[in-house]
Structures are given as C-alpha cells and as structure tokens.
Scaffold this active site. Structure first.
Site, PDB file in Angstrom:
ATOM      1  CB  SER A 177      -0.901   0.005   1.241  1.00  0.00           C
ATOM      2  OG  SER A 177      -1.496   1.266   1.457  1.00  0.00           O
ATOM      3  CE1 TYR A 190      -4.581  -2.295   5.054  1.00  0.00           C
ATOM      4  CE2 TYR A 190      -3.612  -0.138   4.631  1.00  0.00           C
ATOM      5  CZ  TYR A 190      -4.200  -1.306   4.166  1.00  0.00           C
ATOM      6  OH  TYR A 190      -4.390  -1.479   2.813  1.00  0.00           O
TER       7      TYR A 190
END
Length: 285
Positions: A177, A190
């Site tokens: 990401s 995350y």
C-alpha cells in the site's frame, strides 16, 4: 467517479465487506481490455479474489487465459459472481472459502488448488483488514493481532505452502500500500503491516532468485473496494481519494493490469520491485 455515496440500507458493518452492496459498485475490468493470451495454461491463486483488487486481478488473469483459484472469507454472493465472470472468459475457477488467519486452512487451500488444477504458477497475496483509529492508544490488542495475522502472517503461511509447487518462471505478487511509504496517522497498525510486506517482498525475491521465481508487489493508493465502506463512514467516505493529484479514488480496473504485467513474461527482468498505482502521489521507493 466524482462522488461516493452509500445508501443507509447499504451501510457495511463488517470486514472485508460485500461488493454487491456498494453504490456505486466498483469497476473490475475495462470493457475495452483485450487479452492477448499472456497467461494461457497458467494457474493463479488469489487471496481476497472475490472482490475489489483481488477480483480485478483474477478477472484480468482469466481474460489472459489463466485458470484461477480464489480464496475468500465468507462473501458467498461476491465469490459466486466472480466465479461466473471467470468462467465466462472460457477458463476454470476454484472457490476456496476460509480464514487465512488459520495456517492449516492456507495449507489446505494450496493443496486443493494443486489437486484441482495439477499445478500453480501465479501466487497473489492480497487479502487485508484495517481498523481506523485516531490514536495509537485506541488500537486494541485484538484488532492489532487480527491486522497483523491477516495482512502479513498469512503471506508467510501461503508462501510457505506454495513454494514447493512453484517452478522456474513462476511468480509471486504481494499487495502492499501507499501507506507503507508515507505512513498513515489513522492506520498505524495497517500501515505497519504494509511496510512489512515491502520487506517481505524484497527479502523473498532474493531468496527465490536462484530458482528464477520472481517476487514483486503492487502498492495501491485509494482504490474503491469493499474494504472502504466497511471501515469508513460520513465525510471520510464521501471524501475518500479526493486528496491525491488526480482528485479521485481509483477503480480496481485501474490496478488489475499491473498484476498481469508482473505475472507475465513482460516483467521477466523484474524481481523485488513495487509498482505504485496511487493517483499521482509522489513517494519514495
């Protein structure tokens, strides 16, 4: 896609979310995307393949001629829809329902894929969870554990189970990401797992290079997937993705072709690398 609005009746309360409930529903593949048999005869395995980015990768693989096994948690309606779309491309699909936090399930999923198709050529680690919080003090031990086991432990579980079945020229693709590179104040745990995925990709690529098994990653920015309405609401959902240079969230259809590139011979001289698909955000690495 200029505005994202989720109707009250379609509000999502659990992860990873249902694609069929989304308004608007994500675009999986462009109507004018033409396959060119880049993956004919290959077998792909995609976690989180029932929806979002995983589904887009799976459908693109199918259009390029690959048979596909997709792993999903409990979203039966999305999984069945994806299965039908894959079969419509003239290839085969295997649905594997289960929890990738369970290492034994991961082993069984790989073994079932081998038993069903006879081989495995493309491994896509993609499934993820996220629990937005405004401060590290608010990250519960339970959510921290779920995030790490789902987002990075499972990558290890699946890769360990698959390695013995991969041959020269086969590929592993991991979904990281943009948050791995720029951080995220409301997704600290995350983002940390996504940073771990970058290091995992680079390290595994070196380990498998002598076998000519390539390992690369894709780092999406804000992409309109079921995970978004399942974790955000209100203004956060309404303004999702509007702060990138292109001024909008991306569609899964804009990410899927990168997986084809990394899975095919087009990227034969790439390993340990990350492709950034983030709407124009300039980041390091």
């Amino acid at each position: 896609m200029e505005n994202i609005k989720v109707k009250e009746s379609e509000a999502q309360t659990r992860q990873p979310g249902d694609q069929f409930k989304m308004n608007p529903e994500p675009l999986t593949i462009r109507k004018n995307y033409r396959g060119s048999n880049k993956l004919t005869g290959k077998v792909a395995f995609v976690t989180g393949g029932d929806s979002g980015i995983g589904k887009s990768a799976a459908i693109h693989f199918a259009r390029e001629g690959a048979n596909v096994a997709i792993v999903y948690l409990n979203e039966d309606k999305d999984a069945e829809a994806t299965e039908n779309e894959i079969k419509a491309e003239g290839v085969k699909c295997l649905l594997l329902k289960g929890d990738i936090k369970d290492e034994e399930f991961c082993k069984r999923a790989i073994n079932k894929t081998i038993a069903h198709f006879g081989k495995l050529n493309i491994l896509v680690n993609n499934a993820a969870m996220q629990f937005p919080t405004e401060a590290i003090e608010n990250i519960t031990s339970e959510n921290l554990h779920k995030t790490f086991v789902t987002n990075i432990y499972a990558y290890f579980y699946i890769a360990k189970a698959a390695i013995s079945h991969l041959q020269k020229g086969d590929t592993i693709i991991n979904t990281t990401s943009v948050t791995a590179y720029r951080g995220s104040e409301h997704l600290i745990d995350y983002a940390s797992t996504k940073g771990a995925i970058v290091s995992f990709t680079r390290s595994l690529s070196k380990s498998l290079a002598p076998k000519n098994i390539r390992v690369n990653a894709v780092a999406p920015g804000p992409i309109w997937t079921p995970l978004i309405p399942a974790t955000f609401s209100g203004d956060d959902l309404e303004n999702f993705g509007k702060d990138v240079p292109l001024g909008r969230p991306g569609q899964p259809s804009e990410v899927g072709p990168a997986y084809v590139f990394l899975a095919s011979e087009d990227s034969s001289y790439m390993t340990g690398q990350v492709i950034h698909i983030n709407g124009g955000e300039i980041i390091g690495g």
